[in-house]
Write a protein that holds these residues in place. Structure first.
Motif, PDB file in Angstrom:
ATOM      1  N   PHE A  55       0.842  -1.188   0.000  1.00 21.98           N
ATOM      2  CA  PHE A  55       0.000   0.000   0.000  1.00 21.98           C
ATOM      3  C   PHE A  55       0.877   1.238   0.000  1.00 21.98           C
ATOM      4  O   PHE A  55       1.880   1.307   0.717  1.00 21.98           O
ATOM      5  N   GLN A  56       0.474   2.215  -0.785  1.00 18.72           N
ATOM      6  CA  GLN A  56       1.218   3.477  -0.848  1.00 18.72           C
ATOM      7  C   GLN A  56       0.247   4.620  -0.562  1.00 18.72           C
ATOM      8  O   GLN A  56      -0.594   4.963  -1.389  1.00 18.72           O
ATOM      9  N   ALA A  57       0.363   5.188   0.633  1.00 21.67           N
ATOM     10  CA  ALA A  57      -0.493   6.308   1.010  1.00 21.67           C
ATOM     11  C   ALA A  57      -0.130   7.539   0.186  1.00 21.67           C
ATOM     12  O   ALA A  57       1.034   7.772  -0.118  1.00 21.67           O
ATOM     13  N   GLY A  58      -1.140   8.317  -0.180  1.00 16.90           N
ATOM     14  CA  GLY A  58      -0.895   9.546  -0.924  1.00 16.90           C
ATOM     15  C   GLY A  58      -0.263   9.312  -2.273  1.00 16.90           C
ATOM     16  O   GLY A  58       0.482  10.160  -2.771  1.00 16.90           O
ATOM     17  N   GLY A  59      -0.555   8.174  -2.893  1.00 13.48           N
ATOM     18  CA  GLY A  59       0.086   7.846  -4.154  1.00 13.48           C
ATOM     19  C   GLY A  59      -0.537   8.489  -5.373  1.00 13.48           C
ATOM     20  O   GLY A  59      -0.073   8.255  -6.488  1.00 13.48           O
ATOM     21  N   THR A  60      -1.571   9.282  -5.195  1.00 15.92           N
ATOM     22  CA  THR A  60      -2.252   9.891  -6.326  1.00 15.92           C
ATOM     23  C   THR A  60      -2.480  11.374  -6.066  1.00 15.92           C
ATOM     24  O   THR A  60      -2.361  11.854  -4.935  1.00 15.92           O
ATOM     25  N   VAL A  61      -2.840  12.081  -7.095  1.00 20.31           N
ATOM     26  CA  VAL A  61      -3.006  13.524  -6.985  1.00 20.31           C
ATOM     27  C   VAL A  61      -4.142  13.896  -6.032  1.00 20.31           C
ATOM     28  O   VAL A  61      -4.104  14.933  -5.378  1.00 20.31           O
ATOM     29  N   THR A  62      -5.147  13.044  -5.905  1.00 22.38           N
ATOM     30  CA  THR A  62      -6.252  13.329  -4.992  1.00 22.38           C
ATOM     31  C   THR A  62      -5.977  12.896  -3.561  1.00 22.38           C
ATOM     32  O   THR A  62      -6.761  13.181  -2.664  1.00 22.38           O
ATOM     33  N   GLY A  63      -4.874  12.168  -3.359  1.00 21.40           N
ATOM     34  CA  GLY A  63      -4.593  11.631  -2.034  1.00 21.40           C
ATOM     35  C   GLY A  63      -5.083  10.219  -1.837  1.00 21.40           C
ATOM     36  O   GLY A  63      -4.841   9.619  -0.784  1.00 21.40           O
ATOM     37  N   ARG A  64      -5.766   9.675  -2.843  1.00 23.98           N
ATOM     38  CA  ARG A  64      -6.206   8.289  -2.727  1.00 23.98           C
ATOM     39  C   ARG A  64      -4.993   7.362  -2.778  1.00 23.98           C
ATOM     40  O   ARG A  64      -3.975   7.673  -3.359  1.00 23.98           O
ATOM     41  N   TRP A  65      -5.157   6.191  -2.159  1.00 26.63           N
ATOM     42  CA  TRP A  65      -4.064   5.235  -2.080  1.00 26.63           C
ATOM     43  C   TRP A  65      -3.958   4.415  -3.356  1.00 26.63           C
ATOM     44  O   TRP A  65      -4.938   4.249  -4.098  1.00 26.63           O
ATOM     45  N   VAL A  66      -2.761   3.898  -3.603  1.00 24.90           N
ATOM     46  CA  VAL A  66      -2.537   2.924  -4.659  1.00 24.90           C
ATOM     47  C   VAL A  66      -1.734   1.774  -4.056  1.00 24.90           C
ATOM     48  O   VAL A  66      -1.313   1.833  -2.902  1.00 24.90           O
ATOM     49  N   THR A  67      -1.557   0.725  -4.835  1.00 24.18           N
ATOM     50  CA  THR A  67      -0.677  -0.359  -4.412  1.00 24.18           C
ATOM     51  C   THR A  67       0.400  -0.555  -5.466  1.00 24.18           C
ATOM     52  O   THR A  67       0.153  -0.403  -6.655  1.00 24.18           O
ATOM     53  N   ASN A  68       1.579  -0.874  -4.986  1.00 23.76           N
ATOM     54  CA  ASN A  68       2.701  -1.134  -5.873  1.00 23.76           C
ATOM     55  C   ASN A  68       2.763  -2.637  -6.133  1.00 23.76           C
ATOM     56  O   ASN A  68       3.580  -3.361  -5.599  1.00 23.76           O
ATOM     57  N   GLY A  69       1.821  -3.115  -6.963  1.00 22.75           N
ATOM     58  CA  GLY A  69       1.753  -4.534  -7.269  1.00 22.75           C
ATOM     59  C   GLY A  69       0.706  -5.255  -6.441  1.00 22.75           C
ATOM     60  O   GLY A  69       0.331  -4.839  -5.354  1.00 22.75           O
ATOM     61  N   GLY A  70       0.203  -6.358  -6.980  1.00 23.42           N
ATOM     62  CA  GLY A  70      -0.735  -7.197  -6.242  1.00 23.42           C
ATOM     63  C   GLY A  70      -2.201  -6.912  -6.495  1.00 23.42           C
ATOM     64  O   GLY A  70      -3.056  -7.738  -6.204  1.00 23.42           O
ATOM     65  N   GLY A  71      -2.525  -5.710  -7.011  1.00 26.94           N
ATOM     66  CA  GLY A  71      -3.914  -5.393  -7.328  1.00 26.94           C
ATOM     67  C   GLY A  71      -4.851  -5.429  -6.139  1.00 26.94           C
ATOM     68  O   GLY A  71      -6.018  -5.810  -6.261  1.00 26.94           O
ATOM     69  N   ALA A  72      -4.383  -4.994  -4.975  1.00 24.29           N
ATOM     70  CA  ALA A  72      -5.194  -5.103  -3.758  1.00 24.29           C
ATOM     71  C   ALA A  72      -6.449  -4.250  -3.803  1.00 24.29           C
ATOM     72  O   ALA A  72      -7.433  -4.552  -3.130  1.00 24.29           O
ATOM     73  N   LEU A  73      -6.438  -3.156  -4.575  1.00 23.14           N
ATOM     74  CA  LEU A  73      -7.587  -2.255  -4.589  1.00 23.14           C
ATOM     75  C   LEU A  73      -8.642  -2.681  -5.604  1.00 23.14           C
ATOM     76  O   LEU A  73      -9.653  -2.005  -5.762  1.00 23.14           O
ATOM     77  N   GLN A  74      -8.415  -3.805  -6.268  1.00 20.50           N
ATOM     78  CA  GLN A  74      -9.364  -4.259  -7.284  1.00 20.50           C
ATOM     79  C   GLN A  74      -9.595  -5.759  -7.155  1.00 20.50           C
ATOM     80  O   GLN A  74      -9.458  -6.512  -8.116  1.00 20.50           O
ATOM     81  N   ILE A  75      -9.934  -6.211  -5.949  1.00 20.20           N
ATOM     82  CA  ILE A  75     -10.194  -7.625  -5.711  1.00 20.20           C
ATOM     83  C   ILE A  75     -11.646  -7.929  -6.083  1.00 20.20           C
ATOM     84  O   ILE A  75     -12.569  -7.404  -5.450  1.00 20.20           O
TER      85      ILE A  75
END
Length: 561
Positions: A290-310
Motif C-alpha cells: 500500500f502506498q499512502a498519498g500515491g495519487t493527486v487526490t490523495g487516494r491510495w494505490v498499491t505497488n503490485g498485487g492489485g489489492a484495490l481491485q479484488i
C-alpha cells in the motif's frame, strides 16, 4: 522533554537523532545509536519522529518489533508543499529540497522500484547522496516556515500530519497482510475456470468460451485481443469502438454473451489466478504494498498485487483466522456528505446530518421522491455530467442546494482557467491533471477501456483539454477532501486499536477492514464509528454533517456485501 525528535542515517551505518523545539530548530546535542530501533526504544511512545521517508525507515523498525506512535515524513510534506505552491512535479526528495533551499543544482528523485512479491523493502531506492541529520533539520525548519505561509496554516499542518499518519498505517498494513486462504482461492479458481492445462495455456472454461465466440463469428477470433474482436464485429456489419461491457451489451449478436463471460473470467485468471496466488500470498496472508498519498487526490494505490481491485468472487478467499473476525466498514454516501461539509450548503448539510438515506432525502426535496434520479444528479454534479439529462438534474439540484452546486462549479471554472484548486485542508490539484474516475460510470459517464483507479489518479496523467481539466477539478475538491478525511479516520482508528489485538489489514477509498478476535468486535465497531465522527470534526470543523458506516462482522470478506 521535547516530544519531537529528528532521526537520520549516519555515514557509519548507524543513526543520528536529536531533539527539536519550536519552529523545528535543534534544542540539544546530536546523539548516535547503532540502529533506528535503539534510538526509538530510548524515548517515550508519544515522540513524533521527524525523518526523511516513512516508506524507507518504518518497515525496518516494524521488522524489529518497534511501533511508532507519530511521525513527520519530510518528503511527503515536500510533495504537499510543492503542490500548494504550484510546483507539482518538481523533485520531492529531501536532497532536492535542500538543494532548492541553498540555491544549488536540484537532483532528480530516485526511481520507484518495481513491486516484488513478498518483499518488505522500501518502495524507493535509497538516496545516493547521504543527508546528515543537520541538513534534514534545515529542510524541516524551512518546511515549517512554508506551512505558515499557506492560506490556512492550521489546515495544512493537519493535512501533513494526517498523511504522515497514513504512511504509518500503510507500512503496518504491509507488514501484517490481509488474511487469505490459498485453499479457498484454488477452489474458487477451479469452479470458475476449470482445469489448468500444462504449459500455462488458458484453463478449460476460457478455452470453451473462446470456441463459442469464434463459432458465433464463423471464424477464429481471439477474444483476449480487443482489436481482433472489433474487427470481427465490423466484418459482421456491426460497428463498435471498444469491447467494454456497456458497449457490448447494446449489440445484438450471438458472440456477445460468451464474450462478456470470457472477459470477466479472463480478467480473474490474469489478475488473481494461480500465478498471482503463488506470487502474492505467503503464510496465510496477502501482502501488497500500500502506498499512502500515491495519487493527486490523495487516494491510495498499491505497488503490485492489485489489492484495490479484488473481485467479489475472489473475496471468498479472504477469511479470518480461527476465533477471529473481519470487521468490514464501508462509508455511506461519502461524496455528497463531503460536498455538504466543504460547501457549507445549509440544505445539504441538514440532509447529510439525518439518520435516513441521503439520496432519498435529496429526492424528497428536489426530485419528487425519485431516489435514482437524485443519486444521478448528485453524482453528476460531482463528476461532471452536465449535459443532456444531467443538465436538467443539475438545474433541479441547484434550486434546492445552490451553495453546494456553486462550490463544484467554481472549482470546475478554476480548473478550466488553469488555476490551482485545493481540498478543504489544502491538498492541491495541479493545473493539468488526470480527468477520469472509476466512479464515473456510476454517474452514467463512460470511461475508456484502459482506465483504472491507480492510473487515472496518478500525478502526471495529464490532459491539455480545458473542459476535461475543469471536470477533474470539480471532482477533485470532493474526492480529495474525502481522502483527507479518511486519513484522519485511519489515524484515529489506528490509535484506538493500539491497545488491542485488532489489526488494520485493508483500506481502499471508503472501506476499511479490521481483523480482530471475536471478543473485540463490538469494541472495534464502536471505534470505527467514533473515529469517523472525530475525523469529521477535525477535518471540517463543527457541522451537522454525519459520516456513518455500514459495518459487517464476518468470517469471510465476500459475506460483507
Amino acid at each position: 522533554m521535547t516530544d519531537r525528535w529528528a532521526l537520520a542515517p549516519a555515514e557509519d551505518g548507524g543513526v543520528e537523532f536529536a531533539p527539536l523545539g519550536p519552529g523545528g530548530l535543534l534544542t540539544g546535542p546530536v546523539r548516535r545509536a547503532a540502529d533506528p530501533a535503539e534510538a526509538v526504544r530510548g524515548l517515550p511512545d508519544v515522540t513524533r519522529w521527524v525523518w526523511r521517508s516513512t516508506a524507507e525507515t518504518y518497515p525496518r523498525l516494524l521488522a524489529t518489533g518497534v511501533r511508532v506512535e507519530r511521525c513527520y515524513d519530510v518528503e511527503d510534506a515536500e510533495t504537499l508543499l510543492l503542490g500548494h505552491e504550484g510546483r507539482s512535479g518538481e523533485p520531492r526528495s529531501a536532497a532536492a529540497a535542500l538543494a532548492r533551499l541553498r540555491g544549488g543544482p536540484v537532483p532528480p528523485d530516485p526511481p520507484q522500484r518495481s513491486a516484488e512479491p513478498g518483499s518488505q523493502s522500501p518502495l524507493f531506492e535509497p538516496q545516493s547522496v547521504h543527508l546528515p541529520l543537520t541538513d534534514l533539520v534545515e529542510v524541516y525548519t524551512e518546511q515549517q516556515r512554508r506551512h505558515d505561509a499557506t492560506a490556512h496554516p492550521d489546515r495544512m499542518r493537519l493535512l501533513t500530519a494526517a498523511e504522515s499518519a497514513g504512511m504509518l498505517v500503510a507500512a503496518e498494513m504491509n507488514r501484517s497482510g490481509l488474511p487469505w486462504s490459498a485453499d479457498v482461492h484454488r477452489r474458487v479458481l477451479h469452479e470458475l475456470l476449470g482445469e489448468r492445462y500444462a504449459g500455462g495455456g488458458e484453463p478449460r472454461r476460457l478455452a470453451e468460451l473462446a470456441d463459442e465466440v469464434s463459432a458465433a463469428f464463423g471464424r477464429r477470433v481471439r477474444p483476449d485481443l480487443p482489436a481482433d474482436v472489433v474487427k470481427a464485429f465490423a466484418q459482421a456489419g456491426i460497428k463498435v469502438k471498444s469491447t467494454r461491457r456497456w458497449e457490448l451489451e447494446s449489440v445484438d449478436h450471438p458472440a456477445v454473451k460468451p464474450l462478456i463471460e470470457y472477459k470477466k473470467l479472463y480478467r480473474i485468471w490474469v489478475a488473481h489466478g494461480w500465478s498471482w496466488l503463488q506470487d502474492w500470498v505467503r503464510e496465510g496472508r496477502f501482502r501488497p504494498e500500500f502506498q499512502a498519498g500515491g495519487t493527486v487526490t490523495g487516494r491510495w494505490v498499491t505497488n503490485g498485487g492489485g489489492a484495490l481491485q479484488i473481485p467479489k468472487v475472489i473475496r471468498r478467499a479472504v477469511v479470518a483466522e480461527p476465533g477471529w473476525r473481519l470487521v468490514v466498514a464501508d462509508a455511506d454516501q461519502m461524496e455528497p456528505r463531503v460536498l455538504a461539509a466543504i460547501s457549507r450548503d445549509p440544505g445539504l448539510m441538514e440532509v447529510a446530518g439525518r439518520e435516513t438515506d441521503l439520496y432519498q432525502s435529496v429526492s424528497d426535496r428536489a426530485f419528487s421522491g425519485d431516489r435514482a434520479q437524485a443519486k444521478l444528479a448528485v453524482l453528476g454534479a460531482v463528476y461532471g455530467q452536465t449535459s443532456g439529462d444531467g443538465l436538467k438534474n443539475l438545474a433541479a439540484l441547484r434550486r434546492r442546494f445552490p451553495k453546494a452546486v456553486a462550490y463544484v462549479d467554481d472549482a470546475a471554472r478554476a480548473g478550466e482557467e488553469g488555476r490551482l484548486v485545493r481540498t478543504w485542508l489544502g491538498r492541491t490539484c495541479p493545473p493539468a491533471a488526470g480527468t477520469g474516475d472509476d466512479a464515473s460510470e456510476e454517474a452514467g459517464i463512460p470511461v475508456t477501456e484502459d482506465e483504472s483507479a491507480d492510473r487515472q489518479w496518478a500525478p502526471g496523467y495529464a490532459s491539455t483539454d480545458a473542459r476535461a481539466r475543469g471536470r477533474f477539478a470539480r471532482n477533485f475538491v470532493v474526492q480529495g477532501s474525502a481522502a483527507d478525511w479518511t486519513l484522519l479516520l485511519l489515524a484515529a482508528l489506528r490509535q484506538s486499536c493500539a491497545d488491542m489485538a485488532a489489526e488494520l489489514v485493508f483500506f481502499q477509498h471508503d472501506e476499511v477492514i479490521v481483523h480482530c478476535p471475536e471478543e473485540e468486535t463490538e469494541t472495534v465497531v464502536a471505534a470505527i464509528r467514533e473515529a469517523a465522527e472525530l475525523a469529521g470534526r477535525l477535518t471540517f470543523g463543527e457541522t451537522p454533517v454525519r459520516f456513518p458506516f455500514t459495518t459487517a462482522v464476518v468470517e469471510c470478506y465476500a459475506d460483507a456485501k
